[in-house]
Design an enzyme around this catalytic site. Structure first.
Site: not given
Length: 339
Positions: A118, A201, A204
C-alpha cells in the site's frame, strides 16, 4: 502457567472504504453467515478506524459504514445471533491497541507485506496509522478473546502477527491471558479476482466498474458484467489441475462454485468441455438469482439511516459488555489504573 479454556468465539471485520463488492460478499460475509449458530459466538464489525489510515471524505465514510452494515444484514447476518457494530463506537479497541503498540516490535511491522504494497515507494509520506494498523487489528481480535478469525489468504499474515503479540504479552506478564487465535481460510470464494484481469484481486477502487460486481448493482448490470467478463479461447476443462495458467477461467469457476455452494470439482463435472457461450450465461443467471435480492434489501435498509445507526449502537453496547472486563484485566496485568 495454567492454560485457560477460551470459549469458541469468532471476530472479523470489513473496512467501509469504497463500496461493497462480490469479493467482500463471497470472501467474507457469506462465510460469516455460515458461522452463525451454536458452534461459535460471532462478532462482526465495520472497521471504520482502519479506513482512516488513508484519507476518507467524512460524509462518504459515514455512508460507507452504513452501506457495509446494510450489506451484512441483507446477506444474512442476524443481529440477534451475532454482535454487529462499527469499531469507532467501542473505544476499548484503541485503548488495547496502544498496549499492543508497546508489545509489538518494529521489526514485526517492517515485515508486513500489505503495508509495503500500500505504501509503495512513498513509505515515508504515509500515515503512522497505516504503518501501525496491524496492531489495532490484533486489538480488534484479542479484545474479545476471539479464538477464530475467518480471513482471506492475503490477511493470514495479520492473524500470525496477532498470535505473536498474544504470545509475547502472555510470556512477558507470565499469564496465558490472550488466546492464540486461529485463521479460518476455506472455500473457493476466499479470493475473488478482477473480471477483466484474473491476476488482480477484485477491488473497490479499480479503474473500470466492469472489473467488479458491486453489491448494489441491479440484476441487469450483474448479468451484463458476467457476460462481458474476460475469458479465454479454450473450453472449460474437466480437471481442476487444468485451470492452472488460466486465471480468468479459474476465477469465474470459483465464483460459480461459491455462489452455488459447490466444489470446483463439481462445477467442472457439470461444465467441463463446454464453451463460454454456455457457461457465462449460466453464471450470470446464478449470480442474478443469488445477488439481486441482496442488493434490493440493501437499498431498502439504506433508506433508513437512523435504523442502521440504532442497530449499530445496540451492537456496540453488546460488544462493550465483552470488551470492558477483558480490557480492565489487561490494564491490571500491565499495572495501569482503569476507571
Amino acid at each position: 502457567m495454567t492454560a485457560p479454556t477460551f470459549p469458541p468465539r469468532v471476530f472479523s471485520g470489513i473496512k467501509p472504504s469504497g463500496g461493497l463488492t462480490l469479493g467482500n460478499y463471497l470472501g467474507a460475509i457469506k462465510p460469516w453467515v455460515g458461522m452463525q449458530g451454536p458452534s461459535y459466538q460471532t462478532i462482526y464489525c465495520v472497521v471504520d478506524l482502519h479506513a482512516i489510515t488513508v484519507w476518507q471524505e467524512p460524509a462518504e465514510l459515514a455512508d460507507g459504514t452504513r452501506e457495509i452494515a446494510a450489506g451484512m444484514l441483507a446477506a444474512g447476518i442476524d443481529p440477534e445471533k451475532s454482535i454487529l457494530f462499527n469499531q469507532a463506537r467501542v473505544p476499548e479497541h484503541t485503548q488495547l491497541a496502544w498496549i499492543f503498540n508497546c508489545v509489538a516490535r518494529v521489526g514485526w511491522m517492517n515485515r508486513m507485506t500489505q503495508f509495503k504494497d500500500k505504501a509503495g515507494e512513498n513509505a515515508e509520506a504515509v500515515s503512522l496509522g497505516l504503518y501501525a494498523y496491524p496492531s489495532l487489528m490484533a486489538a480488534d481480535i484479542l479484545l474479545y478473546h476471539a479464538t477464530h478469525v475467518p480471513v482471506g489468504e492475503d490477511q493470514k499474515q495479520h492473524v500470525e502477527l496477532t498470535r505473536d503479540i498474544a504470545a509475547k504479552f502472555n510470556h512477558d506478564f507470565g499469564r496465558e491471558f490472550f488466546p492464540l487465535t486461529e485463521a479460518v481460510i476455506e472455500g473457493p470464494g476466499m479470493r475473488i479476482m478482477n473480471l477483466r484481469d484474473g491476476t488482480k484481486k477484485m477491488s473497490k477502487s479499480g479503474e473500470s466498474d466492469m472489473e467488479r460486481i458491486n453489491m448494489l448493482d441491479d440484476a441487469d448490470t450483474i448479468a451484463k458484467k458476467f457476460k462481458k467478463a474476460k475469458s479465454d479461447p479454450e473450453p472449460l476443462p474437466e480437471e481442476v489441475s487444468a485451470l492452472a495458467g488460466r486465471p480468468e477461467a479459474k476465477n469465474l469457476v470459483a465464483i460459480y462454485a461459491s455462489l452455488s455452494d459447490q466444489s470446483t470439482e463439481a462445477v467442472l463435472a457439470e461444465f467441463g468441455g463446454e464453451g463460454w457461450g454456455k457457461f457465462k450465461p449460466a453464471l450470470a443467471d446464478l449470480a442474478v438469482e443469488k445477488l439481486a435480492p441482496i442488493s434490493g434489501e440493501m437499498r431498502r435498509l439504506m433508506d433508513d439511516k437512523a435504523e442502521i445507526d440504532s442497530m449499530l449502537e445496540r451492537g456496540a453496547e453488546r460488544a462493550r459488555e465483552i470488551a470492558r472486563p477483558i480490557l480492565r484485566e489487561t490494564y491490571e496485568i500491565v499495572g495501569l489504573q482503569y476507571s
